[in-house]
Motif scaffolding. Structure first.
Motif, PDB file in Angstrom:
ATOM      1  N   ARG A  24      11.512   2.301   0.189  1.00 29.58           N
ATOM      2  CA  ARG A  24      11.125   1.431  -0.929  1.00 29.58           C
ATOM      3  C   ARG A  24      10.830   2.253  -2.181  1.00 29.58           C
ATOM      4  NH1 ARG A  24       7.728  -1.555   3.375  1.00 29.58           N
ATOM      5  NH2 ARG A  24       9.082  -3.309   3.944  1.00 29.58           N
ATOM      6  N   GLY A  25      10.337   3.462  -1.984  1.00 34.73           N
ATOM      7  CA  GLY A  25      10.105   4.336  -3.126  1.00 34.73           C
ATOM      8  C   GLY A  25      11.387   4.701  -3.840  1.00 34.73           C
ATOM      9  N   HIS A  26      12.464   4.885  -3.085  1.00 37.16           N
ATOM     10  CA  HIS A  26      13.767   5.132  -3.715  1.00 37.16           C
ATOM     11  C   HIS A  26      14.180   3.933  -4.569  1.00 37.16           C
ATOM     12  CE1 HIS A  26      14.250   8.256  -0.549  1.00 37.16           C
ATOM     13  NE2 HIS A  26      15.070   8.825  -1.423  1.00 37.16           N
ATOM     14  N   VAL A  27      14.021   2.732  -4.027  1.00 36.74           N
ATOM     15  CA  VAL A  27      14.428   1.528  -4.759  1.00 36.74           C
ATOM     16  C   VAL A  27      13.619   1.371  -6.040  1.00 36.74           C
ATOM     17  CG1 VAL A  27      14.604  -0.988  -4.667  1.00 36.74           C
ATOM     18  CG2 VAL A  27      15.191   0.379  -2.645  1.00 36.74           C
ATOM     19  N   LEU A  28      12.305   1.566  -5.944  1.00 31.25           N
ATOM     20  CA  LEU A  28      11.456   1.413  -7.126  1.00 31.25           C
ATOM     21  C   LEU A  28      11.761   2.473  -8.176  1.00 31.25           C
ATOM     22  CD1 LEU A  28       8.108   0.570  -5.309  1.00 31.25           C
ATOM     23  CD2 LEU A  28       9.537  -1.010  -6.639  1.00 31.25           C
ATOM     24  N   ASP A  32       0.852  -1.182   0.000  1.00 31.19           N
ATOM     25  CA  ASP A  32       0.000   0.000   0.000  1.00 31.19           C
ATOM     26  C   ASP A  32       0.892   1.237   0.000  1.00 31.19           C
ATOM     27  OD1 ASP A  32       0.965   0.272   2.627  1.00 31.19           O
ATOM     28  OD2 ASP A  32      -0.850  -0.582   3.515  1.00 31.19           O
ATOM     29  N   ASN A  33       0.290   2.401  -0.054  1.00 30.42           N
ATOM     30  CA  ASN A  33       1.067   3.635  -0.147  1.00 30.42           C
ATOM     31  C   ASN A  33       1.989   3.825   1.046  1.00 30.42           C
ATOM     32  OD1 ASN A  33       0.098   4.557  -2.662  1.00 30.42           O
ATOM     33  ND2 ASN A  33      -1.748   5.384  -1.707  1.00 30.42           N
ATOM     34  N   ALA A  34       1.537   3.438   2.225  1.00 29.59           N
ATOM     35  CA  ALA A  34       2.370   3.607   3.415  1.00 29.59           C
ATOM     36  C   ALA A  34       3.628   2.752   3.325  1.00 29.59           C
ATOM     37  CB  ALA A  34       1.574   3.253   4.672  1.00 29.59           C
ATOM     38  N   ALA A  35       3.491   1.540   2.804  1.00 30.31           N
ATOM     39  CA  ALA A  35       4.642   0.641   2.707  1.00 30.31           C
ATOM     40  C   ALA A  35       5.715   1.187   1.776  1.00 30.31           C
ATOM     41  CB  ALA A  35       4.185  -0.734   2.228  1.00 30.31           C
ATOM     42  N   VAL A  36       5.299   1.908   0.736  1.00 30.71           N
ATOM     43  CA  VAL A  36       6.264   2.462  -0.215  1.00 30.71           C
ATOM     44  C   VAL A  36       7.144   3.518   0.442  1.00 30.71           C
ATOM     45  CG1 VAL A  36       6.503   3.762  -2.367  1.00 30.71           C
ATOM     46  CG2 VAL A  36       4.821   1.935  -2.195  1.00 30.71           C
ATOM     47  N   THR A  37       6.627   4.206   1.449  1.00 32.44           N
ATOM     48  CA  THR A  37       7.401   5.261   2.119  1.00 32.44           C
ATOM     49  C   THR A  37       8.290   4.716   3.229  1.00 32.44           C
ATOM     50  OG1 THR A  37       5.695   5.729   3.785  1.00 32.44           O
ATOM     51  CG2 THR A  37       5.523   6.877   1.665  1.00 32.44           C
ATOM     52  N   GLN A  38       8.160   3.442   3.545  1.00 27.96           N
ATOM     53  CA  GLN A  38       8.952   2.857   4.623  1.00 27.96           C
ATOM     54  C   GLN A  38      10.364   2.518   4.148  1.00 27.96           C
ATOM     55  OE1 GLN A  38       6.461  -0.422   5.761  1.00 27.96           O
ATOM     56  NE2 GLN A  38       5.026   0.864   6.905  1.00 27.96           N
ATOM     57  N   SER A  39      11.262   2.328   5.096  1.00 25.49           N
ATOM     58  CA  SER A  39      12.662   2.078   4.782  1.00 25.49           C
ATOM     59  C   SER A  39      12.850   0.754   4.053  1.00 25.49           C
ATOM     60  CB  SER A  39      13.498   2.068   6.056  1.00 25.49           C
ATOM     61  OG  SER A  39      13.487   3.328   6.684  1.00 25.49           O
ATOM     62  N   SER A  40      13.733   0.765   3.089  1.00 27.80           N
ATOM     63  CA  SER A  40      14.167  -0.466   2.448  1.00 27.80           C
ATOM     64  C   SER A  40      15.377  -0.985   3.219  1.00 27.80           C
ATOM     65  CB  SER A  40      14.541  -0.198   0.989  1.00 27.80           C
ATOM     66  OG  SER A  40      15.783   0.491   0.917  1.00 27.80           O
ATOM     67  N   ARG A  41      16.005  -2.017   2.700  1.00 27.20           N
ATOM     68  CA  ARG A  41      17.218  -2.539   3.326  1.00 27.20           C
ATOM     69  C   ARG A  41      18.468  -1.785   2.899  1.00 27.20           C
ATOM     70  NH1 ARG A  41      15.823  -9.011   2.598  1.00 27.20           N
ATOM     71  NH2 ARG A  41      14.394  -9.161   4.409  1.00 27.20           N
ATOM     72  N   ASP A  87      16.192  -6.162  -1.742  1.00 28.49           N
ATOM     73  CA  ASP A  87      16.417  -4.935  -0.964  1.00 28.49           C
ATOM     74  C   ASP A  87      15.122  -4.289  -0.487  1.00 28.49           C
ATOM     75  OD1 ASP A  87      19.173  -5.143  -1.329  1.00 28.49           O
ATOM     76  OD2 ASP A  87      19.166  -3.883  -3.125  1.00 28.49           O
ATOM     77  N   LEU A  88      14.018  -4.546  -1.178  1.00 26.69           N
ATOM     78  CA  LEU A  88      12.739  -3.966  -0.764  1.00 26.69           C
ATOM     79  C   LEU A  88      12.296  -4.475   0.609  1.00 26.69           C
ATOM     80  CD1 LEU A  88      10.765  -4.098  -4.127  1.00 26.69           C
ATOM     81  CD2 LEU A  88      11.467  -2.022  -2.913  1.00 26.69           C
ATOM     82  N   GLY A  89      12.754  -5.665   0.994  1.00 27.10           N
ATOM     83  CA  GLY A  89      12.383  -6.206   2.291  1.00 27.10           C
ATOM     84  C   GLY A  89      10.904  -6.539   2.397  1.00 27.10           C
ATOM     85  N   ILE A  90      10.378  -7.195   1.378  1.00 30.99           N
ATOM     86  CA  ILE A  90       8.942  -7.506   1.363  1.00 30.99           C
ATOM     87  C   ILE A  90       8.694  -9.010   1.258  1.00 30.99           C
ATOM     88  CG2 ILE A  90       8.238  -5.245   0.509  1.00 30.99           C
ATOM     89  CD1 ILE A  90       8.076  -6.424  -2.305  1.00 30.99           C
ATOM     90  N   GLY A 137      11.464  11.093  -7.452  1.00 32.88           N
ATOM     91  CA  GLY A 137      10.447  10.074  -7.675  1.00 32.88           C
ATOM     92  C   GLY A 137      10.103   9.241  -6.458  1.00 32.88           C
ATOM     93  N   ALA A 138      10.971   9.234  -5.455  1.00 31.76           N
ATOM     94  CA  ALA A 138      10.789   8.345  -4.305  1.00 31.76           C
ATOM     95  C   ALA A 138       9.471   8.533  -3.562  1.00 31.76           C
ATOM     96  CB  ALA A 138      11.968   8.503  -3.341  1.00 31.76           C
ATOM     97  N   PRO A 139       8.952   9.770  -3.367  1.00 30.88           N
ATOM     98  CA  PRO A 139       7.724   9.921  -2.563  1.00 30.88           C
ATOM     99  C   PRO A 139       6.428   9.569  -3.275  1.00 30.88           C
ATOM    100  CG  PRO A 139       9.092  11.935  -2.568  1.00 30.88           C
ATOM    101  CD  PRO A 139       9.550  11.073  -3.681  1.00 30.88           C
ATOM    102  N   ARG A 140       6.480   9.182  -4.528  1.00 33.74           N
ATOM    103  CA  ARG A 140       5.250   8.946  -5.279  1.00 33.74           C
ATOM    104  C   ARG A 140       4.432   7.803  -4.695  1.00 33.74           C
ATOM    105  NH1 ARG A 140       7.508   7.958 -11.117  1.00 33.74           N
ATOM    106  NH2 ARG A 140       8.966   6.759  -9.802  1.00 33.74           N
ATOM    107  N   ALA A 141       3.141   7.847  -4.987  1.00 31.37           N
ATOM    108  CA  ALA A 141       2.225   6.801  -4.520  1.00 31.37           C
ATOM    109  C   ALA A 141       2.501   5.486  -5.236  1.00 31.37           C
ATOM    110  CB  ALA A 141       0.788   7.235  -4.764  1.00 31.37           C
ATOM    111  N   LEU A 142       1.971   4.406  -4.673  1.00 30.30           N
ATOM    112  CA  LEU A 142       2.226   3.068  -5.191  1.00 30.30           C
ATOM    113  C   LEU A 142       1.838   2.938  -6.661  1.00 30.30           C
ATOM    114  CD1 LEU A 142       2.943   0.072  -4.802  1.00 30.30           C
ATOM    115  CD2 LEU A 142       0.598  -0.283  -4.001  1.00 30.30           C
TER     116      LEU A 142
END
Length: 249
Positions: free
Chosen positions: A41-45, A26-35, A138-141, A78-83
């Motif tokens: 996670r938004g940075h990684v994507l 979800d959108n909240a998960a994208v803003t959380q830290s990756s590994r 690296d996304l840690g999902i 681009g990192a803060p964008r929604a899922l």
């Protein structure tokens, strides 16, 4: 010989696997830290999308990025964008890379990546495969090094072992996976031979900077300290060359 068509197909499979997994977030998960330190996670994507476009540039004979600063700025922007936006970007950029790979081309030609690193064009699909697979981890999902395709794990260990062969900071080191596969690396520093044994996933994690090596068995000395990723910028002549796969390109 590298089979670039096989690797292009593997990139598509890995990309679809990643998109399916990310689509369950979800959108909240994208803003959380990756590994990756300092990256959500938004940075990684975002990086994965921009890397696909950058490798399209490479195949077209253009600079991979306008500059290092531009690359970093694009990722931050681009990192803060929604899922939904992240998914669309990864999917659409992956399709651009697929089309570039499907175009008739001389796959034996030399292409240039970042920091003066060169490779044969045929090596580019495997580099993209490495980006997709390792950054999925690296996304840690829930996708771990143990979940990587066995072929990819073996080839990436081989790539990285050759990458550190003869390195002045790494003593002679033999690597043995629990299933009996073996590699050698290092040799430029005093000491050794150091014998490193363990699961293939742990060997890959250590070589790619994703694990600290604590799960490995070491004989003949301490576990070698591998050079930091960003410091290694020597020129490569082939897909077994001098930049460390798994590094965010």
């Amino acid at each position: 010989m590298i089979d670039h068509a096989h690797d292009l197909a593997s990139v598509q499979t890995a990309t679809e696997r990643l998109l399916t997994a990310v689509g369950a977030l979800d959108n909240a998960a994208v803003t959380q830290s990756s590994r990756l330190p300092g990256w959500t996670r938004g940075h990684v994507l975002t990086h994965l999308a921009r890397n696909a476009d950058a490798l399209v540039n490479v195949l077209a004979g253009r600079p991979m990025y306008a500059s290092g600063e531009a690359r970093d700025a694009d990722i931050e922007q681009g990192a803060p964008r929604a899922l939904d936006a992240q998914l669309a970007d990864v999917r659409e950029s992956a399709e651009r890379f697929r089309r570039a790979g499907a175009a008739p081309a001389d796959w034996s030609r030399t292409v240039e990546l970042r920091n003066g690193v060169t490779d044969r064009a045929a090596g580019v699909p495997f580099r993209r495969w490495a980006e997709v697979e390792l950054h999925h981890v690296d996304l840690g999902i829930g996708y771990e090094l143990e979940d990587l395709p066995a072929e990819f794990t073996e080839r990436e260990i081989d790539f990285l072992a050759r990458r550190f062969a003869g390195h002045r900071d790494v003593p002679a080191t033999s690597l043995t996976a629990d299933d009996g596969r073996s590699w050698s690396t290092g040799g430029g520093a005093e000491g050794g031979p150091v014998m490193v044994e363990g699961a293939a996933a742990d060997l890959l994690g250590w070589l790619a900077g994703r694990r600290d090596g604590s799960g490995l068995r070491v004989k003949g000395g301490a576990l070698p300290v591998l050079p930091p990723l960003e410091r290694e910028r020597r020129r490569s002549r082939s897909s077994g060359g001098d930049d460390r796969a798994g590094l965010p390109l």
